[in-house]
Each structure stands twice: as structure tokens, then as C-alpha cells.
Design a protein around this motif. Structure first.
Motif, PDB file in Angstrom:
ATOM      1  N   GLN A   1       0.835  -1.194   0.000  1.00 19.67           N
ATOM      2  CA  GLN A   1       0.000   0.000   0.000  1.00 19.67           C
ATOM      3  C   GLN A   1       0.876   1.252   0.000  1.00 19.67           C
ATOM      4  O   GLN A   1       1.888   1.325   0.689  1.00 19.67           O
ATOM      5  N   LEU A   2       0.447   2.251  -0.763  1.00 19.50           N
ATOM      6  CA  LEU A   2       1.216   3.488  -0.883  1.00 19.50           C
ATOM      7  C   LEU A   2       1.307   4.246   0.436  1.00 19.50           C
ATOM      8  O   LEU A   2       2.349   4.823   0.753  1.00 19.50           O
ATOM      9  N   LEU A   3       0.238   4.253   1.215  1.00 16.12           N
ATOM     10  CA  LEU A   3       0.260   4.986   2.483  1.00 16.12           C
ATOM     11  C   LEU A   3       1.278   4.394   3.455  1.00 16.12           C
ATOM     12  O   LEU A   3       1.970   5.115   4.169  1.00 16.12           O
ATOM     13  N   ARG A   4       1.402   3.074   3.476  1.00 17.87           N
ATOM     14  CA  ARG A   4       2.411   2.449   4.329  1.00 17.87           C
ATOM     15  C   ARG A   4       3.826   2.781   3.863  1.00 17.87           C
ATOM     16  O   ARG A   4       4.734   2.914   4.679  1.00 17.87           O
ATOM     17  N   ILE A   5       4.011   2.920   2.582  1.00 19.21           N
ATOM     18  CA  ILE A   5       5.324   3.300   2.055  1.00 19.21           C
ATOM     19  C   ILE A   5       5.673   4.719   2.510  1.00 19.21           C
ATOM     20  O   ILE A   5       6.808   5.000   2.907  1.00 19.21           O
ATOM     21  N   ILE A   6       4.695   5.605   2.495  1.00 14.23           N
ATOM     22  CA  ILE A   6       4.932   6.974   2.967  1.00 14.23           C
ATOM     23  C   ILE A   6       5.238   6.983   4.461  1.00 14.23           C
ATOM     24  O   ILE A   6       6.144   7.683   4.910  1.00 14.23           O
ATOM     25  N   ILE A   7       4.506   6.188   5.231  1.00 10.96           N
ATOM     26  CA  ILE A   7       4.791   6.086   6.668  1.00 10.96           C
ATOM     27  C   ILE A   7       6.203   5.555   6.883  1.00 10.96           C
ATOM     28  O   ILE A   7       6.919   5.997   7.781  1.00 10.96           O
ATOM     29  N   GLY A   8       6.633   4.632   6.041  1.00 14.36           N
ATOM     30  CA  GLY A   8       7.999   4.117   6.126  1.00 14.36           C
ATOM     31  C   GLY A   8       9.044   5.185   5.882  1.00 14.36           C
ATOM     32  O   GLY A   8      10.069   5.239   6.574  1.00 14.36           O
TER      33      GLY A   8
ATOM     34  N   VAL B   1       0.621  14.138  -1.796  1.00 16.20           N
ATOM     35  CA  VAL B   1      -0.109  14.693  -2.941  1.00 16.20           C
ATOM     36  C   VAL B   1      -0.038  13.740  -4.138  1.00 16.20           C
ATOM     37  O   VAL B   1      -1.050  13.502  -4.810  1.00 16.20           O
ATOM     38  N   LEU B   2       1.141  13.177  -4.391  1.00 19.72           N
ATOM     39  CA  LEU B   2       1.273  12.233  -5.507  1.00 19.72           C
ATOM     40  C   LEU B   2       0.457  10.963  -5.265  1.00 19.72           C
ATOM     41  O   LEU B   2      -0.145  10.420  -6.192  1.00 19.72           O
ATOM     42  N   THR B   3       0.410  10.513  -4.024  1.00 17.68           N
ATOM     43  CA  THR B   3      -0.392   9.334  -3.695  1.00 17.68           C
ATOM     44  C   THR B   3      -1.872   9.616  -3.876  1.00 17.68           C
ATOM     45  O   THR B   3      -2.607   8.790  -4.429  1.00 17.68           O
ATOM     46  N   TYR B   4      -2.314  10.773  -3.416  1.00 15.40           N
ATOM     47  CA  TYR B   4      -3.722  11.143  -3.593  1.00 15.40           C
ATOM     48  C   TYR B   4      -4.088  11.175  -5.072  1.00 15.40           C
ATOM     49  O   TYR B   4      -5.129  10.648  -5.478  1.00 15.40           O
ATOM     50  N   ARG B   5      -3.214  11.745  -5.868  1.00 15.92           N
ATOM     51  CA  ARG B   5      -3.480  11.831  -7.308  1.00 15.92           C
ATOM     52  C   ARG B   5      -3.486  10.443  -7.963  1.00 15.92           C
ATOM     53  O   ARG B   5      -4.338  10.142  -8.801  1.00 15.92           O
ATOM     54  N   ALA B   6      -2.554   9.588  -7.558  1.00 16.85           N
ATOM     55  CA  ALA B   6      -2.498   8.240  -8.125  1.00 16.85           C
ATOM     56  C   ALA B   6      -3.727   7.426  -7.739  1.00 16.85           C
ATOM     57  O   ALA B   6      -4.276   6.689  -8.568  1.00 16.85           O
ATOM     58  N   ILE B   7      -4.168   7.565  -6.498  1.00 20.92           N
ATOM     59  CA  ILE B   7      -5.358   6.825  -6.065  1.00 20.92           C
ATOM     60  C   ILE B   7      -6.602   7.348  -6.782  1.00 20.92           C
ATOM     61  O   ILE B   7      -7.474   6.585  -7.193  1.00 20.92           O
ATOM     62  N   LYS B   8      -6.673   8.663  -6.960  1.00 15.25           N
ATOM     63  CA  LYS B   8      -7.829   9.264  -7.634  1.00 15.25           C
ATOM     64  C   LYS B   8      -7.885   8.836  -9.105  1.00 15.25           C
ATOM     65  O   LYS B   8      -8.965   8.542  -9.627  1.00 15.25           O
ATOM     66  N   GLU B   9      -6.750   8.773  -9.761  1.00 17.01           N
ATOM     67  CA  GLU B   9      -6.712   8.406 -11.181  1.00 17.01           C
ATOM     68  C   GLU B   9      -6.903   6.902 -11.399  1.00 17.01           C
ATOM     69  O   GLU B   9      -7.575   6.497 -12.336  1.00 17.01           O
ATOM     70  N   ASN B  10      -6.285   6.080 -10.551  1.00 22.55           N
ATOM     71  CA  ASN B  10      -6.253   4.635 -10.789  1.00 22.55           C
ATOM     72  C   ASN B  10      -7.212   3.836  -9.926  1.00 22.55           C
ATOM     73  O   ASN B  10      -7.322   2.625 -10.095  1.00 22.55           O
ATOM     74  N   LYS B  11      -7.854   4.477  -8.968  1.00 20.37           N
ATOM     75  CA  LYS B  11      -8.823   3.837  -8.078  1.00 20.37           C
ATOM     76  C   LYS B  11      -8.219   2.696  -7.249  1.00 20.37           C
ATOM     77  O   LYS B  11      -8.922   1.773  -6.861  1.00 20.37           O
ATOM     78  N   THR B  12      -6.927   2.758  -6.985  1.00 16.29           N
ATOM     79  CA  THR B  12      -6.275   1.745  -6.156  1.00 16.29           C
ATOM     80  C   THR B  12      -5.008   2.329  -5.543  1.00 16.29           C
ATOM     81  O   THR B  12      -4.432   3.270  -6.077  1.00 16.29           O
ATOM     82  N   ASP B  13      -4.608   1.733  -4.399  1.00 14.63           N
ATOM     83  CA  ASP B  13      -3.343   2.136  -3.801  1.00 14.63           C
ATOM     84  C   ASP B  13      -2.376   0.956  -3.726  1.00 14.63           C
ATOM     85  O   ASP B  13      -1.336   1.038  -3.101  1.00 14.63           O
ATOM     86  N   ASP B  14      -2.725  -0.132  -4.404  1.00 18.55           N
ATOM     87  CA  ASP B  14      -1.882  -1.313  -4.435  1.00 18.55           C
ATOM     88  C   ASP B  14      -0.757  -1.128  -5.451  1.00 18.55           C
ATOM     89  O   ASP B  14      -1.007  -0.822  -6.615  1.00 18.55           O
TER      90      ASP B  14
END
Length: 114
Positions: free
Chosen positions: A24-31, A89-102
Motif C-alpha cells: 500500500q502506498l500509504l504504508r510506504i509513505i509512513i515508512g 499529494v502524488l499518492t492522492y493523485r495516483a489513487i484518484k486516477e487509478n482507483k487503487t493504492d496497491d
């Protein structure tokens, strides 16, 4: 005191690496955030911890703390805040465009290995 902070920095590094290897992208950011905090503690520890000592030279004081690690940490905090903001911001945009955070789906991998 240095031993305790070194162990805490090691725990932060280990937790950060674990989170960086997640899907998940959010866990990568937390890392990345935890990795920067571990680096801050490590730099502070390498600058020798001295209690109740001023970080500047004043007339009459012979024992002082080196101000360089504190300046490096302050600069690093500002840089890590900027990087974290950009990643969010990049994660939000990627999730909004691709409908996934995997990450596997974002790479275009059709098979999911579990």
C-alpha cells in the motif's frame, strides 16, 4: 542514554524498512517518515548527548554541545516535511486516477502474488 536512543533509532529503522516493503502506498509513505525520524535520532546520538549544556560558546563556559548535529537535524526536518507533503499529494493523485493504492496494480502486474 545513548544506548537507549540508539536502540530506539534501530527500532525506527526496522519499522521503516518493513513499511517500505509493503504494497500500500500509504504504508510506504509512513515508512519514509519513520526512516527520516530514525535518521534524526541517529544524528543526534552521534553528536554526543550532553544534558544542560548550551549549544553555543559563551564567555566563561568551557563545556558546550556541538551545534552542527542540531543544525543538520533542523534542516532535515524541513526537507522531510517537504518530501512527505509531495508524496502525499502524488499518492492522492495516483489513487484518484487509478482507483487503487496497491503497488502491484499500479505497476500493471495482472497476477497478484500472495
Amino acid at each position: 542514554m545513548e544506548i537507549i536512543i540508539s536502540i530506539l533509532a534501530g527500532i525506527l529503522f526496522a519499522t521503516a524498512i518493513y513499511n517500505l516493503l509493503q504494497k500500500q502506498l500509504l504504508r510506504i509513505i509512513i515508512g519514509t517518515v519513520l526512516l527520516s525520524h530514525g535518521a534524526h535520532l541517529f544524528i543526534l546520538t552521534m553528536g554526543e548527548l550532553k544534558r544542560a549544556k548550551p549549544p553555543i560558546l559563551i564567555e566563561g563556559i568551557k563545556d558546550y554541545v556541538d551545534p552542527l548535529p542540531q543544525a543538520l537535524i533542523l534542516t532535515s526536518i524541513v526537507i522531510s516535511f517537504g518530501i512527505t507533503s509531495l508524496l502525499l499529494v502524488l499518492t492522492y493523485r495516483a489513487i484518484k486516477e487509478n482507483k487503487t493504492d496497491d503497488m502491484a496494480q499500479l505497476r500493471g502486474e495482472e497476477h497478484e502474488y500472495e
